[in-house]
Design an enzyme around this catalytic site. Structure first.
Site, short mmCIF file in Angstrom:
data_model
loop_
_atom_site.label_atom_id
_atom_site.label_comp_id
_atom_site.label_asym_id
_atom_site.label_seq_id
_atom_site.Cartn_x
_atom_site.Cartn_y
_atom_site.Cartn_z
N ASN A 70 -6.19 -2.63 2.52
CA ASN A 70 -6.11 -3.97 2.56
C ASN A 70 -7.48 -4.44 2.81
O ASN A 70 -8.52 -3.88 3.44
CB ASN A 70 -5.43 -4.26 3.79
CG ASN A 70 -3.93 -4.12 3.72
OD1 ASN A 70 -3.20 -4.25 2.26
ND2 ASN A 70 -3.38 -4.21 4.62
N ARG B 217 0.79 -1.21 -0.11
CA ARG B 217 0.20 -0.08 -0.17
C ARG B 217 0.89 1.18 0.03
O ARG B 217 0.68 2.23 -0.62
CB ARG B 217 -0.83 0.26 1.12
CG ARG B 217 -2.14 -0.89 1.09
CD ARG B 217 -2.90 -1.03 2.39
NE ARG B 217 -2.15 -1.04 3.55
CZ ARG B 217 -2.51 -1.00 4.80
NH1 ARG B 217 -3.48 -0.30 5.00
NH2 ARG B 217 -1.66 -0.99 5.79
#
Length: 102
Positions: free
Chosen positions: A48, A30
């Site tokens: 996520n 990320r």
């Protein structure tokens, strides 16, 4: 409406909504995806999912979106992507920046 990036003009503003699976959690995925999106001046989010996948929403010019997709499939992206399913639609303009959610 789902389209491919190839059907768009390079100047079109698009939205990519992707579900990415593989080794993509716990590897800085990320963080590095958000940094690459910032570098490409894309706006959106990355998060996520509980099932171990990552959800990506990115908006910007087609050429920048293509560059992000290419980067994600390269050895330079963290982790290991096994599958990336994405839809392309018109950008909504709802984002002011690119950020990590959750």
């Amino acid at each position: 409406m789902t389209e491919s990036l190839e059907n768009r003009s390079a100047d079109d503003e698009v939205r990519i909504t992707a579900r990415i699976t593989g080794v993509v959690q716990g590897v800085g995925f990320r963080y590095w995806t958000a940094r690459k999106a910032d570098e490409l001046m894309l706006k959106g989010t990355v998060r996520n999912n509980r099932d171990g996948s990552v959800q990506l929403v990115a908006e910007g010019p087609v050429s920048h979106a293509e560059a992000l997709v290419s980067w994600l499939h390269s050895a330079r992206a963290p982790g290991r992507i096994e599958n990336m399913e994405f839809d392309v639609s018109d950008a909504t303009g709802e984002f002011d920046e690119f950020r990590i959610v959750g």
